[in-house]
Write a protein that holds these residues in place. Structure first.
Motif, mmCIF file in Angstrom:
data_model
loop_
_atom_site.group_PDB
_atom_site.id
_atom_site.type_symbol
_atom_site.label_atom_id
_atom_site.label_comp_id
_atom_site.label_asym_id
_atom_site.label_seq_id
_atom_site.Cartn_x
_atom_site.Cartn_y
_atom_site.Cartn_z
ATOM 1 N N SER A 9 16.413 -12.227 5.889
ATOM 2 C CA SER A 9 15.021 -12.365 6.318
ATOM 3 C C SER A 9 14.888 -12.612 7.816
ATOM 4 O O SER A 9 13.785 -12.673 8.349
ATOM 5 N N THR A 65 10.775 1.722 0.725
ATOM 6 C CA THR A 65 11.836 0.719 0.550
ATOM 7 C C THR A 65 11.967 -0.166 1.783
ATOM 8 O O THR A 65 12.254 -1.362 1.682
ATOM 9 N N TYR A 67 9.823 -1.397 3.606
ATOM 10 C CA TYR A 67 8.776 -2.420 3.724
ATOM 11 C C TYR A 67 9.003 -3.606 2.787
ATOM 12 O O TYR A 67 8.212 -4.532 2.747
ATOM 13 N N ASN A 68 10.097 -3.563 2.026
ATOM 14 C CA ASN A 68 10.452 -4.683 1.166
ATOM 15 C C ASN A 68 10.919 -5.870 2.002
ATOM 16 O O ASN A 68 11.319 -5.718 3.157
ATOM 17 N N HIS A 69 10.929 -7.026 1.368
ATOM 18 C CA HIS A 69 11.568 -8.191 1.990
ATOM 19 C C HIS A 69 13.037 -7.858 2.229
ATOM 20 O O HIS A 69 13.665 -7.146 1.439
ATOM 21 N N GLU A 92 8.770 -9.080 4.338
ATOM 22 C CA GLU A 92 8.010 -8.008 3.693
ATOM 23 C C GLU A 92 6.958 -7.448 4.645
ATOM 24 O O GLU A 92 6.262 -8.188 5.342
ATOM 25 N N GLY A 93 6.892 -6.118 4.723
ATOM 26 C CA GLY A 93 5.922 -5.464 5.581
ATOM 27 C C GLY A 93 6.397 -5.216 7.000
ATOM 28 O O GLY A 93 5.696 -4.599 7.793
ATOM 29 N N LYS A 144 17.196 0.798 -2.935
ATOM 30 C CA LYS A 144 16.365 -0.329 -3.387
ATOM 31 C C LYS A 144 17.123 -1.297 -4.294
ATOM 32 O O LYS A 144 16.513 -2.011 -5.097
#
Length: 201
Positions: A9, A65, A67-69, A92-93, A144
Motif C-alpha cells: 500500500s 486491475t 485500480y485495486n488496492h 485503491e484508485g 488479479k
C-alpha cells in the motif's frame, strides 16, 4: 517471510520498485513451487505517467486491475506473445505498478527448465519480463491474484543489495511515452547476469 498486504500500500512506487530488488517471487502450480530473486524492475506511476496503461485515468477491462488496492498481480499479454507480471501498489484508485523484468532462478529450477526449454544456467531463462513470467509459469490466469495468497506471493528472505549495486536508467520499450520515456525508472542489480540487456547505463 511473506510480504504483508500493508507493504504494497506504500504510495511511493519508485521506492517499492527498488525495494523489491532482492525479494523472492514465488508461484505454486499443481503442487510445484518455483521462485526467483527479483533483480530488475520498472516503476509505473499511474495516471500521470505516459508509459502507464492507466495514464490520464484510462479505465478498460484490462486496466481495471491496476485500480485495486496494492497487493494484487496485474498480468497482461504483450505483442500477443509474452505475459508480463506486474505488482499493483499504492491504495485503491491510485493505479501504480511495478513490472518485474528479470529474476534469478532460486527454487524449482527443473520446472523452469521445462517451461523455457533451456538450462537454468543460461541467463535467457528468466531475463526480460516475458521470460521471467514464463519461467515461473505465470500466464493470464494469474491476473488479479492476491499476492498474500497461496498461488503467487513475494517473500523477504534477507537478500540485500548495497545501494552501490542498484542502478537506475530509462525504462525499455516505452518510446511512445514521449518525455516520460526518459525517466530513470528502471532499476536493476549491477553485474547480475539475469538482468535483461542492456545491462549498462
Amino acid at each position: 517471510m511473506k510480504l504483508p498486504l500493508s507493504y504494497y500500500s506504500n504510495q511511493d512506487v519508485l521506492f517499492l520498485a527498488q525495494d523489491l530488488l532482492g525479494k523472492v517471487l514465488f508461484t505454486e502450480i499443481d503442487g510445484h513451487v518455483t521462485a526467483g530473486i527479483i533483480v530488475e524492475t520498472e516503476a509505473y506511476f499511474g495516471v500521470q505517467d505516459k508509459a502507464s496503461h492507466a495514464y490520464g485515468g484510462r479505465r478498460t477491462d484490462r486496466t481495471e486491475t491496476l485500480y485495486n488496492h496494492g497487493g494484487v498481480s496485474y498480468v497482461y499479454l504483450c505483442y500477443g506473445i509474452h505475459h508480463l507480471f506486474n505488482v499493483v501498489t499504492s491504495v485503491e484508485g491510485d493505479p501504480h505498478a511495478v513490472l518485474v523484468r528479470a529474476i534469478e532462478p532460486l527454487i524449482g529450477k527443473e520446472f523452469m527448465e521445462i517451461r523455457r526449454n533451456m538450462p537454468a544456467s543460461k541467463a535467457a531463462i528468466s531475463s526480460g519480463p516475458g521470460s521471467a513470467a514464463k519461467a515461473l509459469g505465470i500466464d493470464r490466469s494469474f491476473n488479479k491474484k492476491d499476492l498474500v495468497g497461496t498461488e503467487i506471493w513475494i517473500e523477504d528472505q534477507g537478500v540485500f543489495y548495497h545501494p552501490d549495486k542498484i542502478m537506475a536508467g530509462p525504462r525499455i520499450g516505452v518510446a511512445y511515452a514521449q518525455e516520460d520515456a526518459l525517466l530513470p525508472w528502471r532499476f536493476f542489480v549491477k553485474g547480475n547476469k539475469y538482468v535483461s540487456k542492456p545491462n549498462k547505463i
